[in-house]
Scaffold this motif. Structure first.
Motif, PDB file in Angstrom:
ATOM      1  N   SER A 203      13.328   5.181   7.583  1.00  0.00           N
ATOM      2  CA  SER A 203      13.540   6.265   7.796  1.00  0.00           C
ATOM      3  C   SER A 203      12.874   7.817   7.739  1.00  0.00           C
ATOM      4  O   SER A 203      13.795   8.690   9.076  1.00  0.00           O
ATOM      5  CB  SER A 203      15.301   7.086   7.362  1.00  0.00           C
ATOM      6  N   ARG A 204      11.908   7.542   7.147  1.00  0.00           N
ATOM      7  CA  ARG A 204      11.269   9.363   6.874  1.00  0.00           C
ATOM      8  C   ARG A 204      12.421  10.368   6.390  1.00  0.00           C
ATOM      9  O   ARG A 204      11.582  11.543   6.644  1.00  0.00           O
ATOM     10  CB  ARG A 204      10.720   9.435   7.992  1.00  0.00           C
ATOM     11  N   ALA A 205      13.927   9.911   6.561  1.00  0.00           N
ATOM     12  CA  ALA A 205      14.553  11.054   5.481  1.00  0.00           C
ATOM     13  C   ALA A 205      14.668  11.086   4.391  1.00  0.00           C
ATOM     14  O   ALA A 205      13.960  10.007   2.963  1.00  0.00           O
ATOM     15  CB  ALA A 205      16.088  10.624   5.573  1.00  0.00           C
ATOM     16  N   SER A 206      14.337  12.276   3.841  1.00  0.00           N
ATOM     17  CA  SER A 206      13.742  12.677   2.260  1.00  0.00           C
ATOM     18  C   SER A 206      14.967  13.795   1.273  1.00  0.00           C
ATOM     19  O   SER A 206      15.352  14.239   2.702  1.00  0.00           O
ATOM     20  CB  SER A 206      12.293  13.675   2.340  1.00  0.00           C
ATOM     21  N   THR A 207      14.663  13.026  -0.013  1.00  0.00           N
ATOM     22  CA  THR A 207      15.958  13.990  -0.145  1.00  0.00           C
ATOM     23  C   THR A 207      15.066  14.275  -1.437  1.00  0.00           C
ATOM     24  O   THR A 207      13.967  14.114  -1.988  1.00  0.00           O
ATOM     25  CB  THR A 207      16.676  12.641  -0.641  1.00  0.00           C
TER      26      THR A 207
ATOM     27  N   ARG B  64       9.679   2.565  -0.071  1.00  0.00           N
ATOM     28  CA  ARG B  64       9.884   5.052  -0.709  1.00  0.00           C
ATOM     29  C   ARG B  64       9.067   5.087  -1.591  1.00  0.00           C
ATOM     30  O   ARG B  64       8.387   3.859  -2.159  1.00  0.00           O
ATOM     31  CB  ARG B  64      11.490   4.999  -1.587  1.00  0.00           C
ATOM     32  N   VAL B  65       8.742   6.774  -1.578  1.00  0.00           N
ATOM     33  CA  VAL B  65       7.631   7.152  -1.803  1.00  0.00           C
ATOM     34  C   VAL B  65       8.237   8.409  -2.898  1.00  0.00           C
ATOM     35  O   VAL B  65       8.816   9.780  -2.371  1.00  0.00           O
ATOM     36  CB  VAL B  65       6.709   8.104  -1.592  1.00  0.00           C
ATOM     37  N   ALA B  66       8.042   9.177  -4.171  1.00  0.00           N
ATOM     38  CA  ALA B  66       8.755  10.262  -4.731  1.00  0.00           C
ATOM     39  C   ALA B  66       7.306  10.604  -5.027  1.00  0.00           C
ATOM     40  O   ALA B  66       6.597  10.590  -4.956  1.00  0.00           O
ATOM     41  CB  ALA B  66       9.117   9.712  -6.208  1.00  0.00           C
TER      42      ALA B  66
ATOM     43  N   LEU C  82      -0.705   7.866   3.447  1.00  0.00           N
ATOM     44  CA  LEU C  82       0.041   6.585   3.185  1.00  0.00           C
ATOM     45  C   LEU C  82      -1.592   5.543   4.114  1.00  0.00           C
ATOM     46  O   LEU C  82      -1.852   6.574   5.200  1.00  0.00           O
ATOM     47  CB  LEU C  82       1.101   5.959   3.800  1.00  0.00           C
ATOM     48  N   PHE C  83      -1.824   5.191   3.912  1.00  0.00           N
ATOM     49  CA  PHE C  83      -3.308   4.493   4.093  1.00  0.00           C
ATOM     50  C   PHE C  83      -3.204   2.656   3.957  1.00  0.00           C
ATOM     51  O   PHE C  83      -2.712   2.661   2.366  1.00  0.00           O
ATOM     52  CB  PHE C  83      -4.884   4.870   3.339  1.00  0.00           C
ATOM     53  N   ASN C  84      -3.507   1.957   5.288  1.00  0.00           N
ATOM     54  CA  ASN C  84      -3.016   1.126   4.950  1.00  0.00           C
ATOM     55  C   ASN C  84      -4.523  -0.153   4.715  1.00  0.00           C
ATOM     56  O   ASN C  84      -5.673   0.508   5.179  1.00  0.00           O
ATOM     57  CB  ASN C  84      -2.319   0.357   6.303  1.00  0.00           C
ATOM     58  N   LEU C  85      -5.279  -0.767   3.662  1.00  0.00           N
ATOM     59  CA  LEU C  85      -6.444  -1.023   3.525  1.00  0.00           C
ATOM     60  C   LEU C  85      -7.214  -2.124   4.199  1.00  0.00           C
ATOM     61  O   LEU C  85      -8.084  -1.934   4.815  1.00  0.00           O
ATOM     62  CB  LEU C  85      -6.497  -1.556   1.822  1.00  0.00           C
ATOM     63  N   GLU C  86      -5.264  -2.861   5.010  1.00  0.00           N
ATOM     64  CA  GLU C  86      -6.378  -3.753   5.654  1.00  0.00           C
ATOM     65  C   GLU C  86      -6.240  -3.695   7.110  1.00  0.00           C
ATOM     66  O   GLU C  86      -7.474  -4.245   7.497  1.00  0.00           O
ATOM     67  CB  GLU C  86      -4.697  -5.408   5.199  1.00  0.00           C
ATOM     68  N   THR C  87      -6.123  -2.681   7.482  1.00  0.00           N
ATOM     69  CA  THR C  87      -6.158  -2.331   8.850  1.00  0.00           C
ATOM     70  C   THR C  87      -6.195  -0.875   9.130  1.00  0.00           C
ATOM     71  O   THR C  87      -6.916  -0.913  10.062  1.00  0.00           O
ATOM     72  CB  THR C  87      -4.736  -2.163   9.642  1.00  0.00           C
ATOM     73  N   GLY C  88      -6.736  -0.421   7.984  1.00  0.00           N
ATOM     74  CA  GLY C  88      -7.267   1.244   7.765  1.00  0.00           C
ATOM     75  C   GLY C  88      -6.484   2.180   8.648  1.00  0.00           C
ATOM     76  O   GLY C  88      -6.812   3.440   8.774  1.00  0.00           O
ATOM     77  N   ARG C  89      -5.181   2.108   8.731  1.00  0.00           N
ATOM     78  CA  ARG C  89      -4.526   3.393   9.432  1.00  0.00           C
ATOM     79  C   ARG C  89      -4.131   3.971   8.465  1.00  0.00           C
ATOM     80  O   ARG C  89      -3.471   3.702   7.079  1.00  0.00           O
ATOM     81  CB  ARG C  89      -2.778   2.610  10.263  1.00  0.00           C
ATOM     82  N   ARG C  90      -4.282   5.578   9.073  1.00  0.00           N
ATOM     83  CA  ARG C  90      -3.748   6.088   7.803  1.00  0.00           C
ATOM     84  C   ARG C  90      -2.635   6.940   8.133  1.00  0.00           C
ATOM     85  O   ARG C  90      -2.912   7.344  10.175  1.00  0.00           O
ATOM     86  CB  ARG C  90      -5.373   6.578   7.386  1.00  0.00           C
ATOM     87  N   GLU C  91      -1.618   7.620   7.760  1.00  0.00           N
ATOM     88  CA  GLU C  91      -0.999   8.543   7.924  1.00  0.00           C
ATOM     89  C   GLU C  91      -0.455   9.304   7.077  1.00  0.00           C
ATOM     90  O   GLU C  91      -0.240   9.112   5.477  1.00  0.00           O
ATOM     91  CB  GLU C  91      -0.124   7.603   8.614  1.00  0.00           C
ATOM     92  N   SER C  92       0.061  10.158   7.986  1.00  0.00           N
ATOM     93  CA  SER C  92       0.185  11.496   7.216  1.00  0.00           C
ATOM     94  C   SER C  92       2.422  10.977   6.615  1.00  0.00           C
ATOM     95  O   SER C  92       2.806  11.297   7.801  1.00  0.00           O
ATOM     96  CB  SER C  92      -0.103  12.706   7.777  1.00  0.00           C
ATOM     97  N   LEU C  93       2.929  11.366   5.621  1.00  0.00           N
ATOM     98  CA  LEU C  93       3.345  11.609   5.124  1.00  0.00           C
ATOM     99  C   LEU C  93       4.709  12.486   6.139  1.00  0.00           C
ATOM    100  O   LEU C  93       6.277  12.038   5.436  1.00  0.00           O
ATOM    101  CB  LEU C  93       3.797  11.693   3.486  1.00  0.00           C
ATOM    102  N   GLY C  94       4.534  13.992   6.346  1.00  0.00           N
ATOM    103  CA  GLY C  94       4.467  14.495   7.235  1.00  0.00           C
ATOM    104  C   GLY C  94       4.825  15.899   6.469  1.00  0.00           C
ATOM    105  O   GLY C  94       3.482  16.097   5.872  1.00  0.00           O
ATOM    106  N   SER C  95       4.462  17.089   7.266  1.00  0.00           N
ATOM    107  CA  SER C  95       4.593  18.052   7.001  1.00  0.00           C
ATOM    108  C   SER C  95       5.710  18.403   6.360  1.00  0.00           C
ATOM    109  O   SER C  95       6.586  18.360   6.866  1.00  0.00           O
ATOM    110  CB  SER C  95       4.174  19.243   8.148  1.00  0.00           C
ATOM    111  N   PHE C  96       5.168  19.638   5.137  1.00  0.00           N
ATOM    112  CA  PHE C  96       6.616  20.271   4.652  1.00  0.00           C
ATOM    113  C   PHE C  96       6.757  21.362   4.392  1.00  0.00           C
ATOM    114  O   PHE C  96       4.502  21.863   4.139  1.00  0.00           O
ATOM    115  CB  PHE C  96       6.392  19.323   2.958  1.00  0.00           C
TER     116      PHE C  96
END
Lengths: 185, 437
Positions: B283-287, B263-265, B234-248
């Protein structure tokens, strides 16, 4: 087509250069022994895109157990049919040789990289490449290589080895490469 | 990474949406006699005159408006060399006969004023034959945002004459490609929808693909691919903050936001099998939504968030399916000859766009969400990856010639207006933003 000719010539030249360099590097060492001989047979010519057979007259002087030994004497890539991830019968001898080599050099870890041709869309091809990588992984595990030594990744259609647009080029780009990650000599 | 961000930060554009021209024409706003029907494939584009606005950068603003309207295919801006009324002034009524004589049916004129470091643009839209003002608006912004003002005006004109929202004040994220085919450098990039202000968001040291916009217009999600593994960011264009959805465990790819951005599918691959998952960003919970042993990928939400279109080869070849957003009732909707991939639900809910391979060619097409009314809009050696303009009238996609580098193209939903995007570089995987605020 002329592009293919030029490319394979370049390929051959590069191979000669690698062989020459390795001969030079190893000249002061004992002659390497090819005790993996049965499995070093170059893959059948029917495999499109295989590395051309070595053109130097003498035996190749790759250090046994080295990445170069694996690439040159075993072969690191097998090919797939269109939209398929079944290991082809003509790929089995090469994968058998990979399994033998990996069993012999038990500290080597590999990554199987699955690839697809450009005649598909990006995300589907990532999934297809992953299937191919896992088909190779499963084959090697079935031949006795422990699964924790093997990781897989798909490059989808992002890393073609042949930039051409012929059926031959597409065929070359439908492959899985066994890349040595660590543990080689 | 951050070095490009300053260029990207979107300052709020203050809109003074008043009827500022009360002083001028006392006539009540009557219904326009001209209108543009966006649904007619055989449409003759409406002749429109957009003379240079008065004041600083007035000519540039008129040029941007004119180019936007022209690219829509619904308007035919007239050559300024033929204009008769040369001293047009926003404060007085145009000489309609001068504009009728050159067959202009609509006229846009305006005036730029810089006051206290702010840029103010007043403009009017006229129905030439009815001799009537259709719009009179004022936009204010900081001077460097003059192009956005021009896009806002374009949107206002488009909406007034077509009855549908415009799509000009938008941006496009895409993958800028360079270098030889076997060693392509791929950088995430962003630009205005007219190709202006391009800038890079990643440095090309690793492969990136399939960026997609969130509905908030400031957040994107994309996939990165390194030999060690893949990741969704996920990358925020305004703040430049970038984060991973997590490790799978396994590869992750094909991310796409839900319409509310919550949500992200995406696809997760395990042991060679790709299935669709959805993650709540709070919540970072994935289904897990699919568990078929086939390839399931390219999820795309319906605009109401209730359903997901996706790509699966469970029938033996890649086809398009629709299921509930909870994974219920997957149903195949594509039944034509060929391979269907990359379904993308239109923002209006009317269509699902897709890529189709048949007869050795690639096509961008649309069908209804129930699979009916399939229409192919393009055909070439390699067309793929459609993305919708926020009003659902135009699709952007990437087109590659044999052995060439991909370019960004657009086509309208009737298939009539097909053209390369006015961005000179090589690009793929475009994603169109919603209308900016």
């Amino acid at each position: 087509m002329s592009g293919n000719v030029n490319r394979s010539t370049a390929y051959r030249l590069a191979l000669i250069a690698v062989a020459a360099a390795s001969v030079a590097a190893c000249s002061s060492r004992p002659k390497p022994q090819f005790d993996t001989a049965p499995s070093t047979t170059p893959p059948p010519a029917a495999q499109p895109g295989d590395m051309p057979p070595p053109v130097s007259s003498g035996p190749l002087a790759a250090t046994p157990g080295s990445a170069q030994d694996f690439i040159v004497n075993v072969g690191d890539r097998v090919y797939f049919d269109l939209d398929s991830h079944d290991v082809r019968s003509d790929a089995r001898p090469l994968l058998d040789a990979q399994a033998n080599w990996l069993r012999q050099y038990g500290s080597v870890r590999v990554r199987i990289e699955g690839n697809a041709d450009e005649r598909g869309t990006r995300e589907y091809n990532l999934a297809l490449g992953a299937r191919r990588a896992n088909a190779v992984r499963d084959y090697l595990v079935g031949r006795g290589v422990t699964s924790d030594r093997i990781s897989t990744i798909s490059f989808g259609k992002e890393q073609p080895i042949d930039p051409g647009t012929s059926e031959d080029a597409y065929q070359r780009n439908r492959n899985a490469r066994t890349a040595i990650v660590s543990g080689a000599r | 990474m951050t070095r490009t961000l300053r260029n990207l930060t979107m300052r709020p554009l203050i809109l003074a949406l008043a009827c500022v021209f009360a002083f001028c024409l006392a006539a009540p706003a009557a219904r326009a006699e001209i209108e543009v029907n966006v649904n007619r494939g055989d449409l003759q584009p409406l002749p429109i005159a957009v003379p240079a606005f008065g004041g600083q950068q007035g000519a540039d603003i008129a040029q941007v408006i004119s180019a936007n309207l022209q690219r829509s295919g619904l308007f035919r801006p007239l050559d300024p060399a033929g204009y008769l009324e040369r001293d047009i002034n926003i404060a007085v009524q145009p000489r309609f006969n001068d504009w009728k004589q050159i067959s202009a049916q609509a006229l846009v004129n305006g005036q730029v004023t810089v006051e206290g470091g702010r840029l103010r643009v007043d403009f009017r839209l006229w129905d030439v034959y009815a001799e009537q003002q259709l719009l009179g608006l004022q936009f204010t912004s900081s001077p460097e945002n003059w192009r956005r003002v021009a896009h806002k005006i374009s949107d206002a004109v488009y909406e007034r004459l077509t009855g549908e929202k415009g799509y000009f004040d938008t941006r496009v994220v895409f993958v800028a490609e360079s270098g030889p085919r076997a060693k392509r450098i791929k950088r995430l990039a962003i630009m205005d929808q007219d190709g202006a202000n391009p800038s890079y968001l990643t440095d090309g040291s690793y492969i990136v693909m399939t960026p997609r916009f969130s509905s908030n217009t400031q957040e994107i999600t994309y996939m990165s691919l390194r030999p060690e593994g893949s990741a969704i960011y996920l990358f925020n264009l305004e703040t430049g903050r970038r984060e991973s959805l997590g490790s799978f465990q396994g590869m992750v790819f094909a991310p796409r936001f839900s319409p509310d951005g919550g949500r992200v599918a995406f696809s997760v691959e395990r042991g060679g099998n790709s299935d669709i998952f959805v993650m709540s960003l709070a919540s970072r919970a994935s289904t897990r939504l699919t568990s078929d042993p086939s390839i399931d990928t390219s999820p795309s939400f319906s605009p109401d968030g209730a359903r997901i279109a996706f790509n699966s080869d469970r029938s033996g070849s890649p086809q398009i399916y629709v299921m509930g957003a909870d994974g219920s009732n997957p149903r195949r909707i594509s039944f034509g000859q060929g391979r269907y991939t990359t379904p993308v639900w239109s923002p209006t809910g009317e269509f699902i766009a897709f890529t189709k391979q048949t007869g050795g060619q690639f096509h961008i097409g649309v069908m209804r969400p129930d699979g009916s009314d399939e229409r192919l809009l393009t055909s070439s050696y390699l067309d793929e990856g459609p993305t919708w303009a926020p009003n659902g009238r135009v699709l952007m996609f990437s087109r590659e010639t044999p052995g060439g580098a991909p370019r960004l193209w657009s086509v309208d939903v009737t298939g009539r207006v097909l053209q390369p995007m006015p961005y000179p570089g090589s690009g793929s995987d475009p994603a169109w933003s919603p209308l900016l605020n």
